[in-house]
Design a protein around this motif. Structure first.
Motif, PDB file in Angstrom:
ATOM      1  N   LEU A 179       0.821  -1.218   0.000  1.00 47.78           N
ATOM      2  CA  LEU A 179       0.000   0.000   0.000  1.00 47.78           C
ATOM      3  C   LEU A 179       0.852   1.265   0.000  1.00 47.78           C
ATOM      4  CD1 LEU A 179      -2.803  -0.912   2.600  1.00 47.78           C
ATOM      5  CD2 LEU A 179      -2.856  -1.123   0.101  1.00 47.78           C
ATOM      6  N   ARG A 180       2.022   1.171   0.620  1.00 51.83           N
ATOM      7  CA  ARG A 180       2.881   2.354   0.746  1.00 51.83           C
ATOM      8  C   ARG A 180       4.298   1.971   0.349  1.00 51.83           C
ATOM      9  NH1 ARG A 180       0.004   1.163   5.030  1.00 51.83           N
ATOM     10  NH2 ARG A 180      -1.933   2.370   5.348  1.00 51.83           N
ATOM     11  N   ALA A 181       4.841   2.677  -0.643  1.00 46.51           N
ATOM     12  CA  ALA A 181       6.181   2.384  -1.148  1.00 46.51           C
ATOM     13  C   ALA A 181       7.124   3.509  -0.771  1.00 46.51           C
ATOM     14  CB  ALA A 181       6.151   2.204  -2.666  1.00 46.51           C
ATOM     15  N   SER A 182       8.132   3.165   0.009  1.00 46.34           N
ATOM     16  CA  SER A 182       9.131   4.127   0.471  1.00 46.34           C
ATOM     17  C   SER A 182      10.443   3.845  -0.239  1.00 46.34           C
ATOM     18  CB  SER A 182       9.294   3.990   1.989  1.00 46.34           C
ATOM     19  OG  SER A 182      10.391   4.730   2.455  1.00 46.34           O
ATOM     20  N   PHE A 183      11.062   4.883  -0.797  1.00 47.05           N
ATOM     21  CA  PHE A 183      12.300   4.735  -1.573  1.00 47.05           C
ATOM     22  C   PHE A 183      13.463   5.329  -0.793  1.00 47.05           C
ATOM     23  CE2 PHE A 183       9.015   4.248  -4.642  1.00 47.05           C
ATOM     24  CZ  PHE A 183       9.520   3.423  -5.646  1.00 47.05           C
ATOM     25  N   ASP A 184      14.426   4.466  -0.475  1.00 45.09           N
ATOM     26  CA  ASP A 184      15.618   4.913   0.238  1.00 45.09           C
ATOM     27  C   ASP A 184      16.810   5.009  -0.707  1.00 45.09           C
ATOM     28  OD1 ASP A 184      17.187   5.728   2.300  1.00 45.09           O
ATOM     29  OD2 ASP A 184      17.583   3.727   3.094  1.00 45.09           O
ATOM     30  N   PHE A 185      16.549   5.184  -1.989  1.00 42.34           N
ATOM     31  CA  PHE A 185      17.628   5.384  -2.957  1.00 42.34           C
ATOM     32  C   PHE A 185      17.190   6.444  -3.959  1.00 42.34           C
ATOM     33  CE2 PHE A 185      14.996   1.962  -4.666  1.00 42.34           C
ATOM     34  CZ  PHE A 185      14.792   2.347  -5.983  1.00 42.34           C
ATOM     35  N   SER A 186      18.151   7.031  -4.648  1.00 43.65           N
ATOM     36  CA  SER A 186      17.873   8.098  -5.602  1.00 43.65           C
ATOM     37  C   SER A 186      17.660   7.537  -7.000  1.00 43.65           C
ATOM     38  CB  SER A 186      19.045   9.098  -5.623  1.00 43.65           C
ATOM     39  OG  SER A 186      19.256   9.650  -4.343  1.00 43.65           O
ATOM     40  N   LYS A 245      -1.374  -2.871  -7.258  1.00 49.54           N
ATOM     41  CA  LYS A 245      -2.616  -2.334  -7.820  1.00 49.54           C
ATOM     42  C   LYS A 245      -3.430  -1.515  -6.799  1.00 49.54           C
ATOM     43  CE  LYS A 245      -1.759  -4.304 -11.741  1.00 49.54           C
ATOM     44  NZ  LYS A 245      -1.321  -3.483 -12.889  1.00 49.54           N
ATOM     45  N   LYS A 246      -3.049  -1.600  -5.528  1.00 49.46           N
ATOM     46  CA  LYS A 246      -3.775  -0.848  -4.484  1.00 49.46           C
ATOM     47  C   LYS A 246      -2.903   0.234  -3.854  1.00 49.46           C
ATOM     48  CE  LYS A 246      -6.493  -4.936  -3.249  1.00 49.46           C
ATOM     49  NZ  LYS A 246      -6.861  -5.879  -2.156  1.00 49.46           N
ATOM     50  N   LEU A 247      -1.849   0.622  -4.529  1.00 49.51           N
ATOM     51  CA  LEU A 247      -0.856   1.530  -3.948  1.00 49.51           C
ATOM     52  C   LEU A 247      -1.456   2.878  -3.555  1.00 49.51           C
ATOM     53  CD1 LEU A 247       2.234   1.465  -3.391  1.00 49.51           C
ATOM     54  CD2 LEU A 247       2.519   2.754  -5.508  1.00 49.51           C
ATOM     55  N   LYS A 248      -1.171   3.309  -2.310  1.00 45.25           N
ATOM     56  CA  LYS A 248      -1.696   4.577  -1.787  1.00 45.25           C
ATOM     57  C   LYS A 248      -0.616   5.656  -1.682  1.00 45.25           C
ATOM     58  CE  LYS A 248      -4.466   4.171   1.794  1.00 45.25           C
ATOM     59  NZ  LYS A 248      -4.973   3.705   3.110  1.00 45.25           N
ATOM     60  N   ALA A 249       0.667   5.256  -1.614  1.00 39.54           N
ATOM     61  CA  ALA A 249       1.720   6.248  -1.377  1.00 39.54           C
ATOM     62  C   ALA A 249       3.008   5.882  -2.091  1.00 39.54           C
ATOM     63  CB  ALA A 249       1.990   6.383   0.126  1.00 39.54           C
ATOM     64  N   ILE A 250       3.622   6.890  -2.726  1.00 37.80           N
ATOM     65  CA  ILE A 250       4.977   6.786  -3.270  1.00 37.80           C
ATOM     66  C   ILE A 250       5.782   7.913  -2.621  1.00 37.80           C
ATOM     67  CG2 ILE A 250       6.436   6.983  -5.315  1.00 37.80           C
ATOM     68  CD1 ILE A 250       4.183   5.853  -6.976  1.00 37.80           C
ATOM     69  N   LEU A 251       6.773   7.530  -1.830  1.00 33.68           N
ATOM     70  CA  LEU A 251       7.511   8.507  -1.030  1.00 33.68           C
ATOM     71  C   LEU A 251       9.009   8.349  -1.253  1.00 33.68           C
ATOM     72  CD1 LEU A 251       5.511   7.975   2.299  1.00 33.68           C
ATOM     73  CD2 LEU A 251       5.155   9.782   0.605  1.00 33.68           C
ATOM     74  N   PHE A 252       9.658   9.444  -1.641  1.00 32.55           N
ATOM     75  CA  PHE A 252      11.113   9.472  -1.811  1.00 32.55           C
ATOM     76  C   PHE A 252      11.730  10.272  -0.669  1.00 32.55           C
ATOM     77  CE2 PHE A 252       9.656   8.571  -6.075  1.00 32.55           C
ATOM     78  CZ  PHE A 252      10.586   7.659  -6.553  1.00 32.55           C
ATOM     79  N   TRP A 253      12.793   9.749  -0.082  1.00 30.23           N
ATOM     80  CA  TRP A 253      13.446  10.428   1.036  1.00 30.23           C
ATOM     81  C   TRP A 253      14.801  11.008   0.646  1.00 30.23           C
ATOM     82  CZ3 TRP A 253       9.468  10.868   3.791  1.00 30.23           C
ATOM     83  CH2 TRP A 253       8.581   9.815   4.025  1.00 30.23           C
ATOM     84  N   LYS A 254      15.506  10.362  -0.250  1.00 32.09           N
ATOM     85  CA  LYS A 254      16.850  10.809  -0.615  1.00 32.09           C
ATOM     86  C   LYS A 254      16.783  12.048  -1.502  1.00 32.09           C
ATOM     87  CE  LYS A 254      19.586   7.495   1.076  1.00 32.09           C
ATOM     88  NZ  LYS A 254      20.740   7.726   1.954  1.00 32.09           N
ATOM     89  N   THR A 255      17.721  12.960  -1.299  1.00 28.04           N
ATOM     90  CA  THR A 255      17.818  14.110  -2.205  1.00 28.04           C
ATOM     91  C   THR A 255      18.347  13.645  -3.555  1.00 28.04           C
ATOM     92  OG1 THR A 255      18.783  16.297  -2.548  1.00 28.04           O
ATOM     93  CG2 THR A 255      20.136  14.694  -1.374  1.00 28.04           C
TER      94      THR A 255
END
Length: 812
Positions: free
Chosen positions: A363-370, A386-396
């Motif tokens: 449901l929530r995808a967090s990216f710890d790479f650029s 198919k049910k993804l609610k969040a795409i979040l990038f943390w790295k600059t």
């Protein structure tokens, strides 16, 4: 037992570290004023002890109250654990004891802003005494500690009180940090009952294990007991981390209310040791759509949950604003491990570059790479989630090469694949120049971060996002305009456009968001007739947080409304002028009129004035009773300032590049010499903690009229003083109580020498100062031979190019 109470109980049962006990004398010196008798009547010292649950705040407060000096000075000690049960009836009989003041202890204070009824009761306790009273606060939050005097001052302005001339002196909070490495290991060994030989053999392994606890006594004791009960060998304990987290889950996580459990689990999406932006976290939690049956708004409740976590503590390395509110922080390592442990690792995924962790349930995808031209979003995310609610990038992404076409195609693929499900989308710093029109198909999107991109214009279709709550466009430098139909974003709460340097105007229909909009970080003034003027801002009375109004040189007063009236939730305000270098007398007079017109509500906490060219500030500055910080930058025509010393809560003052400033306080209204003598005995700026004066070449003295050295008032709470390139400044209030930092560069040393020679304090001048830098001094004055004798707390000393300093005293 709730986790907060369990941690507080740990603090009561744990012996206080010597460094914490060492604060006792300093706090007592602040509670008991220098002057006694008639001079002290109406004086109230406010001292706070801040630290997380279980660190020993209440125990330290008890030690202070049991001190014989404290008992002798105060008539009554009134302990109040829960301010909601504070109730007074006959105050004159209940809380009066001869000619002495009262000491009120607000223990474990949690309420940021007290209600009028509570403030009235507290005010009566303080005012029915016949001497100097004091308030001692223990709390988990600096925000709570700083707000108590602001609340009292604001209350006294709105109501008649028995002593309207009361002076509150608010000292910088005493923050008790977590245990250091040596203290942590000592507590761990003590609980384990280890011998020194075992300690030596296993020291490195234990050090790593203990430092994961972040200096929190509760966690250190818990881990030591776990090791004793489950595994005598530390190597086994290190491998048995899952069992430890299971027990910690039962002891801590399982006892949290459901909404707090949700917040705690959500934090598992952050990478370990990531610097978390608190407002970003709260906006994401709100966008998630978690519903609670609580009366307050969802966003306010999430903010309260975060503050509770700060006090337990879940977080470390906290960066605070001038009011003490935490703006950025990191999770304690052990707490981050626990968050990952209790979080559903199928729904919440930290995506790897190959996408192997992605399943159909994510449901929530967090990216710890650029991302870059050679590495994009893994294809498995588009195929399976198919049910993804969040795409979040943390790295600059800034230091990596960007491909505009790749950014555009990635956006298009996201919009197409997740248009029916996505609620949170972070595309900051992706090198995006143009957004596909298909963004308008993202019907459920509530949070969109496009900051730090090269977008020049947003597609009109973006206004179809009727559920959007947060739109972040900060530092999109080329952005020239906002959508004309921005009013169609009917649920928009937060519009962040600070740093959009090419933005020339605001849309005409912005005012139609008056019911929803709470954050507007920038409002650009334009003198054009075809675009929105200040009238668009006037009706946005739900704004809170920080607002900057820029290009005020273009403000046409004949067409302007009072745009700041009614914005009582606004905390910080920046007023920015952008004059050309050839401004003249007319521009100076017009700026003065514009500033007079821009009077904000008295509840404002911080004001930043940039590029203003009037000769003085408006008189309304001295009426902003809740003001905590004032910063003036590049106000090159200012000659003097209004009565800033009347601001009871001012803690930070910055005067930067005021080329024509001659003096700070105008004494022309003083009635006679008798008044001067009374003022000399008074504390100047009773709450000021940090003062910076830089590049004011014509500033000669603090007051229009000279004062005798023996009549100089002093700063009671000043911790940091920075004076740069003010060579003529020779007379100002004394500052012998500095305890953090003193910087004098290219300036006169006379104020320093006056403070050494005439700084009458309970302790020797500068005996608590930790850091001092003196450089580029042309002043012919030189200190006495023993001038640095009492600087015995210095940790850093930097002296260079002091022309007339021949040597440091022997033994220094």
């Amino acid at each position: 037992m709730p986790p907060q109470e369990a941690w507080e109980k740990t603090g009561e049962e744990t012996e206080l570290e010597p460094a914490i006990v060492g604060r006792k004398k300093e706090i007592i010196d602040q509670l008991i004023p220098l002057h006694t008798g008639a001079e002290s009547v109406g004086k109230v010292s406010v001292v706070s002890i801040v630290g997380f649950a279980g660190i020993g705040k209440t125990k330290l407060a008890r030690l202070i109250c049991e001190d014989e000096q404290v008992k002798a000075h105060f008539g009554l000690q009134i302990w109040i654990y829960d301010v909601e049960f504070l109730n007074t009836t006959d105050m004159s009989s209940t809380y009066t004891d001869g000619g002495k003041g009262n000491l009120v202890v607000l223990d474990n204070l949690k309420t940021e802003i007290l209600g009028d009824e509570m403030l009235s009761d507290l005010d009566k306790i303080l005012m029915t005494s016949n001497g100097a009273s004091a308030i001692l606060i223990t709390t988990r939050s600096k925000l709570v500690a700083n707000n108590i005097t602001v609340s009292l001052s604001n209350y006294r302005l709105r109501h008649e009180t028995t002593r309207p001339d009361t002076v509150f002196t608010t000292f910088k909070p005493h923050v008790i940090l977590g245990l250091n490495e040596e203290e942590s290991l000592s507590l761990f060994w003590k609980v384990r009952g280890q011998s020194s030989s075992i300690i030596d053999m296993k020291k490195e392994m234990q050090r790593k294990m203990v430092m994961d606890c972040g200096g929190v006594p509760f966690l250190i004791i818990f881990k030591a007991i776990f090791v004793n009960n489950h595994c005598a060998d530390l190597a086994v304990a290190d491998l048995n981390k899952e069992e430890f987290l299971k027990e910690l889950k039962v002891r801590y996580y399982d006892k949290l209310p459901s909404p707090q459990k949700f917040c705690f689990e959500f934090c598992s999406l952050f990478p370990q040791d990531h610097l978390i932006d608190v407002e970003r976290l709260i906006h994401l939690l709100t966008a998630e759509g978690f519903q609670s049956d609580l009366e307050n708004s969802t966003e306010d409740k999430f903010r309260q949950y975060f503050n509770d976590f700060v006090g337990m503590p879940i977080f470390k390395d906290m960066e605070e604003d001038e009011c003490g509110a935490v703006r950025r922080c990191r999770m304690q390592p052990l707490m981050h491990d626990l968050a990952r442990f209790v979080s559903d690792q199928i729904e919440n995924v930290t995506v790897d570059p190959e996408g192997e962790k992605v399943t159909e349930g994510v449901l929530r995808a967090s990216f710890d790479f650029s991302l870059d031209v050679s590495r994009g979003i893994p294809p498995s995310l588009f195929k399976k989630a198919k049910k993804l609610k969040a795409i979040l990038f943390w790295k600059t992404q800034s230091l990596l090469p960007k491909d505009m076409k790749t950014g555009y195609s990635t956006c298009g693929q996201i919009f197409k694949s997740f248009k029916a499900t996505l609620r949170m989308l972070d595309l900051h710093d992706m090198g995006i120049k143009t957004l596909p029109n298909s963004i308008g198909d993202m019907n459920n999107l509530r949070y969109l971060d496009l900051s730090l991109n090269s977008i020049e214009k947003l597609p009109n279709s973006i206004t179809k996002l009727s559920n959007l709550q947060t739109l972040k466009l900060s530092q999109c430098y080329p952005l020239e305009e906002l959508p004309k139909n921005i009013d169609e974003l009917v649920n928009l709460k937060h519009l962040e456009i600070d740093g959009c340097l090419a933005l020339t105007h605001m849309p005409r229909k912005l005012h139609k968001l008056e019911c929803s909009l709470q954050t507007l970080s920038l409002f650009v003034i334009s003198d054009g007739h075809h675009v929105g003027g200040l009238s668009e801002l006037a009706r946005l009375n739900n704004l809170r947080g920080h607002l900057e109004i820029s290009h005020l040189e273009s403000l046409n007063l004949s067409k302007a409304d009072n745009c700041l009236n009614g914005k009582n939730d606004l905390q910080r305000l920046t007023l920015r002028w952008c004059h050309e270098d050839d401004y003249g007398k007319k521009e100076e007079e017009d700026d003065q009129k514009r500033l007079d017109f821009l009077e904000p509500p008295s509840t404002l906490r911080a004001i930043f004035v940039v590029g203003y060219k009037g000769k003085t500030l408006s008189n309304w500055f001295s009426s902003i009773a809740c003001l905590v910080k004032l910063s003036l930058y590049d106000c090159t025509s200012c000659i003097f300032l209004p009565h800033l010393h009347e601001l009871p809560n001012l803690r930070f003052l910055e005067l930067l590049r005021l080329d024509k400033l001659e003096y700070i306080a105008d004494q022309s209204n003083d009635s006679d010499r008798h008044n001067d003598k009374l003022q000399a005995a008074a504390v100047h700026f009773p709450s000021l903690e940090e003062l910076t004066i830089s590049d004011c070449p014509n500033l000669k003295r603090w007051w229009r009229k000279d004062k005798m050295e023996k009549d100089l008032p002093f700063f009671a709470c000043l911790s940091k003083l920075n004076v740069n390139y003010c060579p003529e400044l020779t007379c100002m209030p004394l500052f012998p109580g500095l305890d953090e930092e003193l910087i004098l560069v290219g300036s006169s040393v006379k104020p320093l020498l006056d403070s050494i020679n005439h700084g009458h304090r309970k302790c020797y001048p500068f005996s608590k100062l930790k850091s001092m830098k003196i450089a580029n001094i042309e002043d012919s004055r030189s200190p006495a031979k023993i001038w640095i004798e009492y600087f015995n707390s210095l940790e850093k000393l930097d002296i260079k190019e002091w022309k007339h300093l021949k040597s440091l005293p022997e033994g220094a």
